[in-house]
Motif scaffolding. Structure first.
Motif, PDB file in Angstrom:
ATOM      1  N   LEU A 141       0.828  -1.207   0.000  1.00 22.30           N
ATOM      2  CA  LEU A 141       0.000   0.000   0.000  1.00 22.30           C
ATOM      3  C   LEU A 141       0.863   1.258   0.000  1.00 22.30           C
ATOM      4  O   LEU A 141       0.514   2.264  -0.621  1.00 22.30           O
ATOM      5  N   MET A 142       2.015   1.217   0.690  1.00 23.41           N
ATOM      6  CA  MET A 142       2.959   2.342   0.646  1.00 23.41           C
ATOM      7  C   MET A 142       3.396   2.628  -0.788  1.00 23.41           C
ATOM      8  O   MET A 142       3.473   3.792  -1.206  1.00 23.41           O
ATOM      9  N   LEU A 165       1.776   1.665  -3.562  1.00 24.62           N
ATOM     10  CA  LEU A 165       0.583   2.062  -4.314  1.00 24.62           C
ATOM     11  C   LEU A 165       0.277   3.544  -4.116  1.00 24.62           C
ATOM     12  O   LEU A 165      -0.114   4.241  -5.068  1.00 24.62           O
ATOM     13  N   ASP A 166       0.430   4.014  -2.884  1.00 23.96           N
ATOM     14  CA  ASP A 166       0.022   5.381  -2.557  1.00 23.96           C
ATOM     15  C   ASP A 166       1.047   6.430  -2.953  1.00 23.96           C
ATOM     16  O   ASP A 166       0.721   7.623  -3.003  1.00 23.96           O
ATOM     17  N   THR A 167       2.271   6.005  -3.236  1.00 26.54           N
ATOM     18  CA  THR A 167       3.312   6.963  -3.603  1.00 26.54           C
ATOM     19  C   THR A 167       3.746   6.841  -5.065  1.00 26.54           C
ATOM     20  O   THR A 167       4.620   7.579  -5.512  1.00 26.54           O
ATOM     21  N   GLU A 168       3.162   5.910  -5.797  1.00 26.35           N
ATOM     22  CA  GLU A 168       3.508   5.707  -7.206  1.00 26.35           C
ATOM     23  C   GLU A 168       2.244   5.501  -8.042  1.00 26.35           C
ATOM     24  O   GLU A 168       1.195   5.187  -7.503  1.00 26.35           O
ATOM     25  N   THR A 169       2.372   5.695  -9.337  1.00 25.41           N
ATOM     26  CA  THR A 169       1.282   5.328 -10.234  1.00 25.41           C
ATOM     27  C   THR A 169       1.686   4.003 -10.866  1.00 25.41           C
ATOM     28  O   THR A 169       2.761   3.910 -11.476  1.00 25.41           O
ATOM     29  N   ALA A 170       0.869   2.997 -10.710  1.00 24.69           N
ATOM     30  CA  ALA A 170       1.235   1.673 -11.229  1.00 24.69           C
ATOM     31  C   ALA A 170       0.001   0.837 -11.499  1.00 24.69           C
ATOM     32  O   ALA A 170      -1.041   1.031 -10.878  1.00 24.69           O
ATOM     33  N   GLY A 230      -3.930  -1.928  -9.279  1.00 26.72           N
ATOM     34  CA  GLY A 230      -3.797  -0.476  -9.127  1.00 26.72           C
ATOM     35  C   GLY A 230      -4.745   0.154  -8.124  1.00 26.72           C
ATOM     36  O   GLY A 230      -4.618   1.339  -7.802  1.00 26.72           O
ATOM     37  N   LYS A 231      -5.701  -0.622  -7.625  1.00 25.55           N
ATOM     38  CA  LYS A 231      -6.605  -0.125  -6.578  1.00 25.55           C
ATOM     39  C   LYS A 231      -6.265  -0.728  -5.208  1.00 25.55           C
ATOM     40  O   LYS A 231      -6.969  -0.490  -4.237  1.00 25.55           O
ATOM     41  N   GLY A 232      -5.217  -1.563  -5.171  1.00 26.63           N
ATOM     42  CA  GLY A 232      -4.811  -2.154  -3.897  1.00 26.63           C
ATOM     43  C   GLY A 232      -5.494  -3.474  -3.576  1.00 26.63           C
ATOM     44  O   GLY A 232      -5.412  -3.967  -2.456  1.00 26.63           O
TER      45      GLY A 232
END
Lengths: 158, 158, 158, 158
Positions: free
Chosen positions: A85-86, A88-93, A116-118
């Motif tokens: 999640l870290m 996911l929340d700091t990158e676009t992927a 991309g939504k976790g």
């Protein structure tokens, strides 16, 4: 993906859900194989290389590692997931691959693949190194291969 | 448990943590083996019996199944874990054993063992039945054996 | 608590749940007022004192602050909640009081009260300091008073 | 958003984070005001209308309600948040607005706004109806207004 999930949720609500369906596993496979940008939630170059080497065989994607220190995820209840999640929340992927502790200290490790939504697409587990006494590189290799094989992606084919 | 976790957290904060430690895995084992009240988060009598049969070999505990419908956990992000929390929150227990979907529909299943505060002690995974095509009873048996063996509890010894 | 939760869950399953019930709110109050050991998930002596002063008026409990650095909870999705879980997992307590960010950076703060299993009993929110421009001590005081008043504990009575 | 979060995470890691920053709150506002597709996680037409009426004043967006039964989120630890995740996982949206119970039965309610990745942007709380004894429509109106005002969106301006 959203439609497939909604269909499965409605089946559960109606009490007519009997396990995973072929199209669901196919959708997961498709999501992984068509990823264009993948982030690996690790700061360790060696571990990153192992994962990258294997993933590049099946995906035509840009694969990067994150540049924030992930070890503090170890102070949470599901460290592997929180590492993911870290990232996911700091990158676009399209996809995040994280590896970390499964639960409490001593509980061994988990490698997990998020979209991309976790959402969790697949994962694999290893015992504590105390218990398996194996080389860490070999372990990670096995983990990524197993995470993929449990949703029907067999690396030998690639 | 709290002290061991605190020690591990402080190690992570100081950057001197290098994987699980012997005493941590031992503590997990001790927690499981000394449990007096275990709740299995399932409504399925057959699945319950398989888990109960195996767990009774290693624990001298009262083992019960829950009487609320757990299938709605399937509408959450980590169904197996949420089934476990449902059991934890509606029962008093030293240990909760839950089995359910790992993540999105199609992602296969996870068996997870939680302590009385909801912390993950160990787990094991299975591929989608679509992929493994195995008997469900055999699968669950393998899962519980594997969840225990990855923290060093080997059933042959019991 | 477990029985009250089970009853509420069964009502939801049956589609005959119409909001919180008097006995549920009473049970939460009782849990808070009868706590014997409370841990405050903060490293800040000043913030700790404010919370301790107010809580001592209503509880006859030992109130301590934790000695692990909680700021890394800020790298998670719900920092306030994860601070509370850090305290819960490293201490033995009937109640945990945590204050931290609500969500993403910029989302303001949450004060949350958890029971010994990590369940949310009550909470209160503040806007970002950017928006409220108030003294932090006054804010925390208001938060704890509000968290208690929303479950019917009014400090004037004590 | 990802870059702003990364910057904040790095500040926390370095011990030089001192509360929310102006640009962070602005980014949240921008995310909400520029949303094109908003899903409200409720099955109740009345509640939906109240939220839609207010949100349409500030956003030029398509606003829909979900068509899966959300009441089963009440069997989870943070029902409001899990309702939001149910909507997020079954719909494509820039923003999800969910309202549900905050924590255990009796803990009152939370209205929460999530972005397209499931991150919490803002929220607001209400006491149990047992405690506030107010009209539900008025309450929801207040909640949405408060959730927006705590990040600096004041409805009078629109």
């Amino acid at each position: 993906m959203e439609e497939i999930i909604k269909r499965a949720y409605l089946e559960s609500l109606d009490g007519r859900r009997f396990g995973d369906k072929k199209e669901e596993v196919e959708k997961i496979r498709e999501k992984i194989l068509s990823a264009k940008k993948i982030v690996v939630a690790t700061n360790n170059q060696k571990k990153f290389n192992i994962i990258k080497d294997i993933i590049s065989k099946i995906c035509n994607a840009t694969i990067t590692m994150i540049d924030i220190d992930t070890r503090f995820a170890d102070l949470t209840r599901v460290p592997a997931l929180n590492k993911g999640l870290m990232a996911l929340d700091t990158e676009t992927a399209d996809l995040v691959i994280a590896r970390g502790r499964l639960g409490v200290p001593g509980s061994g490790s988990m490698l997990v693949i998020l979209d991309g939504k976790g959402r969790i697409l697949t994962a694999s587990l290893s015992p504590s190194s105390i218990v398996h006494r194996e080389n860490i590189e070999d372990r990670i290799k096995k983990e990524i291969i197993e995470a993929l094989s449990r949703i029907g992606i067999n690396l030998e084919k690639y």
